[in-house]
Design a protein around this motif. Structure first.
Motif, PDB file in Angstrom:
ATOM      1  N   SER A  76       1.008  -1.187   0.019  1.00  0.00           N
ATOM      2  CA  SER A  76      -0.236   0.091   0.061  1.00  0.00           C
ATOM      3  C   SER A  76       1.029   1.225   0.074  1.00  0.00           C
TER       4      SER A  76
ATOM      5  N   ARG B 269       0.218   4.450   0.691  1.00  0.00           N
ATOM      6  CA  ARG B 269      -0.063   5.186   1.999  1.00  0.00           C
ATOM      7  C   ARG B 269       0.997   4.498   3.043  1.00  0.00           C
ATOM      8  N   LEU B 270       0.778   3.135   3.341  1.00  0.00           N
ATOM      9  CA  LEU B 270       1.460   2.641   4.436  1.00  0.00           C
ATOM     10  C   LEU B 270       3.050   2.372   3.984  1.00  0.00           C
TER      11      LEU B 270
ATOM     12  N   GLN C 268      -3.312   0.293   9.686  1.00  0.00           N
ATOM     13  CA  GLN C 268      -3.872  -0.599   8.587  1.00  0.00           C
ATOM     14  C   GLN C 268      -5.368  -0.777   8.595  1.00  0.00           C
TER      15      GLN C 268
ATOM     16  N   ASP D  27      -7.150  -1.553   3.146  1.00  0.00           N
ATOM     17  CA  ASP D  27      -5.675  -1.631   2.996  1.00  0.00           C
ATOM     18  C   ASP D  27      -5.316  -3.161   2.595  1.00  0.00           C
ATOM     19  N   THR D  28      -5.871  -3.830   3.723  1.00  0.00           N
ATOM     20  CA  THR D  28      -5.695  -5.382   3.474  1.00  0.00           C
ATOM     21  C   THR D  28      -5.876  -6.117   2.254  1.00  0.00           C
TER      22      THR D  28
ATOM     23  N   ASP E  61      -6.620  -4.382  -0.580  1.00  0.00           N
ATOM     24  CA  ASP E  61      -6.085  -4.126  -1.729  1.00  0.00           C
ATOM     25  C   ASP E  61      -4.630  -4.688  -1.751  1.00  0.00           C
TER      26      ASP E  61
END
Length: 621
Positions: A459, A461-462, A500, A504-505, A507
């Protein structure tokens, strides 16, 4: 208590270094020796006595199998060990008949296979790989069956790699270890004691260094130290290694020094030179370097500041004294990267000390083994490689860097090719843009067979929050470049990182699916994020939106993992099952076209990742 297929490198590094300074040093691998002794005919006979002595209430299906099949097991075990050591390859034919090895519970997974009727349950894994691999997998299941028997009848904590790990991992108090070490020795303990006394008799050392890389090595190391203290109280014992460097940095537990005399932190070369001078009466205790010791019942820490030994000057590792022909080439997990870990004997070598990036927020970047970056020249590295090949006769290398620097790998590859040094090598990198298709091909030409790297949570973002310094698009391009050069690519993956979300997971798994679909990665592994006290998340939790749980105020022993509260409402346990199930199937080419939601046991939203995201990233590079 680390790996059975190859020696852990710390003793080889330190033995080579100490000898380069004219110090008489020898190394012994008691972990391998212990397993071989337990599975010898005499060892198995003692296991049988333990099984027969069990009360009826404590008998298990595995101990019943062992007792019933003992004669066949005792006859097969030496042959199996010899086969796994590469000394009896023709035994593969008999092992593959499935009639030679007595089969316990570990073989049930093969018999529960739900493929077509009459279909070989191992054909999908080994159909193209041949009879040696199939036989090694069956032989490994046989050893795992025997380990189960040891666990049921002798020591419930027994593991090949993570032996009694819970006694030491992030264990704030020494009490569990103290109680275990005060208990009467069981068969495993007694065998280790006997082997320790034999090594003492053979080597007659003044100082014994115990390298403890992992929590699963601590209990056995202290049993060794306990034996040395009882038999030769004048012998100086020193504890060091990765576990110590990570978890015992705030050591204040005096009882540990009932077993060892000193504990050293970080790279061992400089502390050991100082300590050996101290033992020889040439240096006072006030001039020890990064060393814990006990003085009148209190733990002292002394760090007389001296420069560390330069990476160029640490010398060449030596495996002299280790029984390289007796390590066991196992084939346990069918993941191709895990196979490199456990199958085959690799010469382990470091390209550079520390990590050149040292920013990732989940990593122990504040510790010396990450933070102090120092490289050696390509000429020095290839000199070491050539010396190691001459000594061991083996040309496989595992570069054990946290993240091997691309500039150093490029210079190394060019020097290997220039000298005509033919080796096979693999290691860990960052999937950064410096790894162009041209560099990936050069590394492959120099002998690179596999690389691993952290995609972590796929991700953007992360990845940005983690300070990983890569994007998903970039990872796609780099992994594809390696794959196109014929290099096996493994991705380390993470879930449960602070903030998270479920989206998110989902994706992240879709990105991973597309990476498999487009031939970018061949292998991967999802692990749950753990917060450590030495990482940026542990040091600055508010930056990552989490609150740390307090550690025990009276803890005087290990300190590493720390629990935290993340207010983000995400079911990481349920999602983790789906991530691992999906990944396992992708590695075997199954379900890659399937909607990603089908892998999760809990209801999840639709992915927001465009269906052809990775494909477009590759075509618009």
């Amino acid at each position: 208590m680390t790996q059975l297929n190859t020696p852990y490198p710390s003793t080889a590094y330190l033995t080579g270094f100490l000898r380069s300074r004219g110090i008489d040093a020898h190394q012994v691998d008691l972990a391998l020796t212990l397993v071989l002794a337990l599975f010898s005919p005499a060892g198995l006979a003692q296991v049988r006595e333990a099984v027969l002595a069990l009360p009826d209430a404590n008998r298990t299906p595995q101990t019943a199998w062992f007792a019933a099949e003992f004669n066949a097991i005792a006859a097969a075990a030496p042959r199996v060990l010899s086969f796994l050591q590469g000394r009896d390859p023709t035994l593969a034919h008999r092992i593959n008949t499935r009639t030679f090895l007595p089969e316990g519970a570990r073989f049930a997974s093969l018999d529960n296979y739900t493929g077509e009727e009459g279909e070989d349950p191992l054909a999908w894994a080994f159909g193209a790989l041949g009879l040696q691999d199939r036989a090694r997998h069956l032989a490994t299941l046989f050893l795992n069956d025997l380990a189960d028997v040891l666990r049921d009848a002798v020591d419930a904590r027994f593991e090949f790699v993570r032996y009694a790990e819970s006694l030491a991992a992030a264990q704030a108090h020494f009490d569990p270890l103290a109680e275990a070490l005060a208990a009467p020795p069981n068969l495993v303990d007694a065998t280790l004691q006997r082997l320790t006394l034999a090594a003492l008799e053979q080597q007659d050392p003044d100082v014994v260094l115990l390298s403890v890389p992992f929590p699963g090595s601590v209990y056995a190391a202290l049993r060794i130290a306990q034996t040395i203290k009882a038999a030769r109280p004048g012998t100086v014992t020193v504890l060091g290694g990765g576990y110590v460097n990570t978890e015992l940095r705030e050591l204040a537990e005096p009882r540990l020094f009932d077993f060892v005399d000193y504990v050293t932190l970080d790279a061992g070369e400089r502390p050991l030179l100082a300590l050996l001078e101290h033992v020889a009466g040439k240096r006072s205790s006030t001039r020890l370097v990064r060393t814990f010791w006990r003085d009148e019942g209190q733990v002292r820490y002394t760090n007389f500041v001296e420069p560390d030994v330069a990476f160029d000057d640490v010398g060449t590792p030596t495996w002299d004294g280790l029984p390289l022909d007796r390590y066991l080439s196992l084939l346990d997990m069918l993941n191709p990267m895990n196979r490199l870990w456990s199958d085959g004997r690799w010469n382990k070598l470091t390209v550079a000390h520390g990590c050149y990036w040292k920013k990732c927020s989940f990593c122990d970047v504040s510790l010396d083994y990450i933070s102090r970056y120092e490289a050696a020249s390509a000429e020095v590295l290839v000199d070491r490689i050539e010396a190691i090949v001459r000594e061991t006769g083996q040309t496989g290398f595992h570069f054990v860097d946290e993240a091997a620097p691309p500039k150093a790998l490029k210079a190394l590859a060019e020097e290997l090719i220039r000298r005509g040094v033919a080796i096979s090598w693999w290691g860990n990198i960052r999937f950064e843009k410096t790894f162009t298709p041209e560099l990936c091909q050069l590394l492959a030409d120099s002998g690179c067979i596999a690389i691993s790297g952290g995609l972590e949570v796929a991700s953007d973002r992360l990845l940005k929050l983690m300070k990983k310094g890569v994007s998903v698009e970039q990872v796609a391009r780099v992994t594809k470049a390696f794959a196109d050069a014929g290099v096996l690519v493994h991705a380390y993956l993470m879930y449960g990182f602070p903030t998270q979300t479920t989206q998110d997971t989902v994706d992240a798994l879709e990105y991973v699916r597309q990476l498999f679909e487009n031939g970018c990665i061949h292998s991967g592994f999802f692990h749950r994020f753990a917060c450590t006290v030495h990482s940026p998340v542990g040091l600055n939790p508010a930056e990552y939106g989490v609150t740390l749980q307090p550690l025990p105020a009276d803890g005087r022993f290990a300190k590493n993992d720390i629990a935290f509260i993340d207010p983000t409402p995400t079911d990481h346990d349920g999602l983790g099952q789906g991530l691992k199930k999906g990944l396992y199937n992708f590695m075997h080419g199954i379900g890659i076209e399937q909607d990603i939601r089908a892998w999760f046991p809990v209801r999840v939203p639709k992915t927001t990742v465009p269906r052809r995201f990775v494909e477009r990233a590759l075509t618009h590079a």
